[in-house]
Design an enzyme around this catalytic site. Structure first.
Site, short mmCIF file in Angstrom:
data_model
loop_
_atom_site.label_atom_id
_atom_site.label_comp_id
_atom_site.label_asym_id
_atom_site.label_seq_id
_atom_site.Cartn_x
_atom_site.Cartn_y
_atom_site.Cartn_z
N ASP A 135 0.86 -1.18 0.00
CA ASP A 135 0.00 0.00 0.00
C ASP A 135 0.90 1.24 0.00
O ASP A 135 2.13 1.16 0.13
CB ASP A 135 -0.98 -0.02 1.18
CG ASP A 135 -2.23 0.81 0.88
OD1 ASP A 135 -2.18 1.63 -0.06
OD2 ASP A 135 -3.25 0.65 1.56
C1 BGC Z 1 -5.13 3.14 0.08
C2 BGC Z 1 -5.28 2.05 -0.95
C3 BGC Z 1 -5.12 2.61 -2.34
C4 BGC Z 1 -3.79 3.35 -2.45
C5 BGC Z 1 -3.53 3.93 -3.83
C6 BGC Z 1 -3.90 3.99 -0.17
O1 BGC Z 1 -3.87 5.11 0.65
O2 BGC Z 1 -5.08 2.55 1.36
O3 BGC Z 1 -6.53 1.41 -0.80
O4 BGC Z 1 -5.19 1.59 -3.30
O5 BGC Z 1 -3.80 4.40 -1.51
O6 BGC Z 1 -4.34 4.99 -4.11
#
Ligand code: BGC
Length: 719
Positions: free
Chosen positions: A257
């Site tokens: 993530d």
């Molecule tokens: C979120 C994810 C997301 C990623 C990319 C993160 O802050 O937890 O769910 O896919 O950002 O945007």
């Protein structure tokens, strides 16, 4: 030599680490901006993947630099969060899950994949599969709700929808199942907080949707930001390498993530970036999203002997193989080469309307206040969410514009062109202002019926959007109270349309409104869908996939709780209950009314004696006892009253829909594999246990409304 292997053999270490890095372009920032301008790095071959780009032109411009100007010409993998639609916005997953319809779940993902791939994208960070039993947590909006079996079915449908038959097709995008694992169990419902649940719960509740995604062939997985009992998921070798790769044979890509590898320092398990990078790589994380920890930390980690080149190579190969499966080597510009015809966009709008209509959950309907009379001439739309296009999109909107999502005002005006329909906000969603209430009451005086549109803004759910209060924010409760009191005794129905990314604790509203409709965030077609249901052009069919609390003190709340040794007994003080509130939820899991009502009888379950290879067939007769046609949703649960490990009160096994004309009776037929009755035994290994168990069938998880029958489970060994 196959292409990925040949490329790997030709790569320098910085080029390898580039393939293990994903960085953001500037389109949609979902965290701290860390990587800056990546164009030069793409040219140098030291950034191999991007996120948050939108528009085929931009994507192809970047792709051209990677393919034509970098030494090895390896195409980029470009992804975006396409959670519930890309240009056309579908209802939030929490709402869409309430359709209990795998085919429609799949079709909305297919539509989103068509639109996203036409924008040049090859990956979505979806589906989100966190089982969520605590409405304080804002990310429940992105999830299919509280039930692991629903999560499994949702996972499989979404993976099929996004990825299609063959990932190499120009309209297929790689799905990323997230956030593995147990992120929904964050302490006190606070986003990013620690998770400390028993391994049994992880196995039984949180893991199954991810296992289903892997079985469905998901291309990638994303570990959660959170730790699990002190081990951050980004560094959790046991659950990533062990459960996913070794146990399940998952050979796709694991992608961190946003900055999660860098955050291993804050978790307190790594002293510097080299250690953090080593922990993540050794745990099985292939791509570093936004931390730049692999590029900056892995060379040092190599020198210190914390990682091997072989582990880096294995990760690079997985990334290159995914690019190959996506057809990127063969035709890097194929996605986004042709714009989608307008007819496709129109079809997606129609699908968004159908799904939104089916996702609305009618929570109460006193005295059959709904549907509204078709001959209505004057209607008052009151409340801050009555005409807010941006909020109809919900918390993740892909590449959708802010405007253009039908509001309740616009939808009702379109449906009733000859009626006078006016809107007064009265208050804002979360401000303290209340001067507008007088104007709202004045508008009510001119109307025959009132539609009160209240709840949360879209930004109040999703990431970093936990709430410590579960009532209506701001002065909206005062607005509702004023309107309901003002029109009391005038015979004007007050219909409340509640927008939210979670179940809200609104017992007063439920008791006082003539009807309460949970709209969640319905997406582009919100207003049309709501108008169709309010006016009875579609009878409501949506069901809640979360249990609604009466008060925040009941949270976490879910239907599958075990009974414990002293289950609630109002007559006995020393039982499991509250001094100041009942245990009963405001609305049960599966709750949702329609404009008819049904009588259930004659439950039959065969065979009576079942073995592990059997399929259990469940039949129940349902009569539409109302005077309108309607559709009933049938839930089939089991309960094992005596087992080696105490079982949940109810476990969902199957669902079905039955459409019935007014007065008609028909038989619903459901089926589930006996093998699905197995559970983690005392040693956590799957166990299919002999014994008698209940099969319970009804319109929701409300125990009082379930019909039940015994079946006997036998095992060859008899235990
Ligand atoms: C979120 C994810 C997301 C990623 C990319 C993160 O802050 O937890 O769910 O896919 O950002 O945007």
């Amino acid at each position: 030599m196959p292409k990925p292997e040949a490329l790997l053999a030709a790569m320098t270490l910085p080029e390898k680490l580039g393939q293990l890095t994903m960085t953001a372009s500037s389109y949609a920032v979902t965290g701290p901006v860390i990587a800056g301008d990546s164009t030069e790095a793409i040219r140098a071959g030291t950034i191999g993947n991007l996120l948050n780009m939108v528009g085929a032109d931009h994507v192809n411009e970047m792709q051209r630099i990677a393919v034509n100007e970098s030494r090895l010409g390896i195409p980029l993998l470009i992804g975006l969060d396409v959670l519930h639609g890309h240009r056309t916005v579908f209802p939030i997953p929490l709402a869409e899950a309430g359709l209990f319809d795998p085919l429609l779940w799949e079709r909305s993902a297919r539509a989103a994949a068509l639109e996203a791939s036409a924008d040049g994208l090859a990956m979505t960070f979806a589906p989100m599969l966190d089982v969520t039993r605590d409405p304080r947590w804002g990310r429940g909006a992105e999830s299919p709700g509280e039930d692991p079996w629903v999560g499994e079915c949702f996972a499989a449908a979404k993976v099929r929808g996004f990825q299609g038959e063959d990932l190499a097709r120009p309209d297929a995008i790689a799905a990323v199942a997230k956030h593995y694992c147990a992120q929904g169990a964050v302490t006190a419902g606070r986003d990013y907080a620690t998770v400390d649940v028993a391994e049994r719960s992880v196995r039984e509740v949180h893991f199954p949707p991810f296992a289903a995604a892997v079985r469905a062939g998901v291309a990638a997985l994303m570990p959660a930001f959170t730790d699990l009992a002190g081990v951050p998921m980004t560094a959790n070798a046991r659950l990533l390498r062990g459960w996913l790769r070794e146990e399940m044979g998952f050979d796709g890509v694991i992608i961190s993530d946003y900055n999660a590898i860098g955050e291993l320092l804050r978790h307190g398990v790594a002293a510097d970036l080299a250690e953090a990078a080593a922990l993540a790589l050794n745990a099985g994380v292939d791509i570093d999203m936004m931390a730049d920890a692999y590029r900056r930390g892995l060379p040092t980690a190599l020198q210190r002997g914390l990682v091997t080149l072989a582990a880096i190579d294995a990760a690079v190969l997985r990334v290159l193989r995914l690019k190959e499966r996506l057809g990127l080597f063969e035709a890097p510009y194929r996605r986004g080469a042709t714009a989608l015809p307008v007819t496709v966009h129109a079809a997606h709008q129609a699908l968004a309307r159908e799904i939104a209509t089916r996702s609305l959950v009618l929570l109460t309907n006193r005295g059959a206040a709904l549907p509204l009379a078709p001959a209505l001439k004057r209607l008052a739309i009151i409340g801050p969410l009555g005409d807010s296009s941006i909020d109809m999109r919900g918390p993740w909107w892909g590449a959708a514009a802010e405007e253009g999502h039908t509001t309740v005002l616009a939808g009702l005006r379109a449906a009733l062109p000859n009626a006078v329909i006016q809107h007064v906000a009265g208050v804002s969603v979360d401000g303290e202002d209340h001067e507008g209430i007088a104007a709202a009451l004045a508008l009510c005086d001119t109307a025959e019926a009132i539609v009160l549109c209240v709840g949360e803004t879209a930004a109040m759910s999703g990431e970093a959007a936990s709430r410590a209060y579960l009532g209506l924010p701001g002065r909206q409760a005062a607005l509702c109270d004023a309107v309901i009191s003002h029109v009391a005794g005038q015979g004007k129905p007050v219909i409340v349309v509640l927008f939210s990314g979670r179940a809200l604790a609104v017992p007063e509203l439920a008791a006082r409104a003539d009807a309460l409709l949970a709209a969640w965030f319905p997406g582009s077609a919100a207003g049309h869908a709501i108008a169709d249901v309010l006016l009875g052009r579609h009878a409501p069919t949506g069901r809640s996939t979360v249990t609604w609390p009466r008060t925040i003190g009941q949270v976490p709340i879910y239907y599958a709780q075990r009974s414990g040794g002293r289950p609630e007994n109002p007559q006995d003080h020393y039982t499991s209950k509250y001094l100041d509130e009942s245990n009963a939820p405001l609305f049960h899991f599966g709750h949702g009314l329609t404009y008819s009502h049904f009588e259930w009888s004659n439950l039959r379950v065969t065979p009576q004696l079942i073995g592990v290879a059997d399929s259990v067939e469940v039949l129940v007769d349902i009569r539409n006892a109302g005077d309108r046609d309607g559709e009933e949703t049938v839930f089939c649960f089991t309960h094992d009253p005596v087992a080696s490990v105490a079982r949940p009160a109810l476990e969902l096994r199957a669902t079905a829909h039955l459409s019935l004309k007014a007065g008609a009776t028909s038989t619903a037929k459901l089926r589930f594999p006996a093998a699905s009755l197995s559970f983690p035994g005392l040693d956590l290994a799957p166990r299919f246990e002999a014994g008698d168990l209940w099969v319970l069938v009804g319109p929701s998880a409300d125990q009082a409304r379930l019909l039940k029958a015994w079946i006997r489970v036998s095992t060859p060994a008899g235990h």
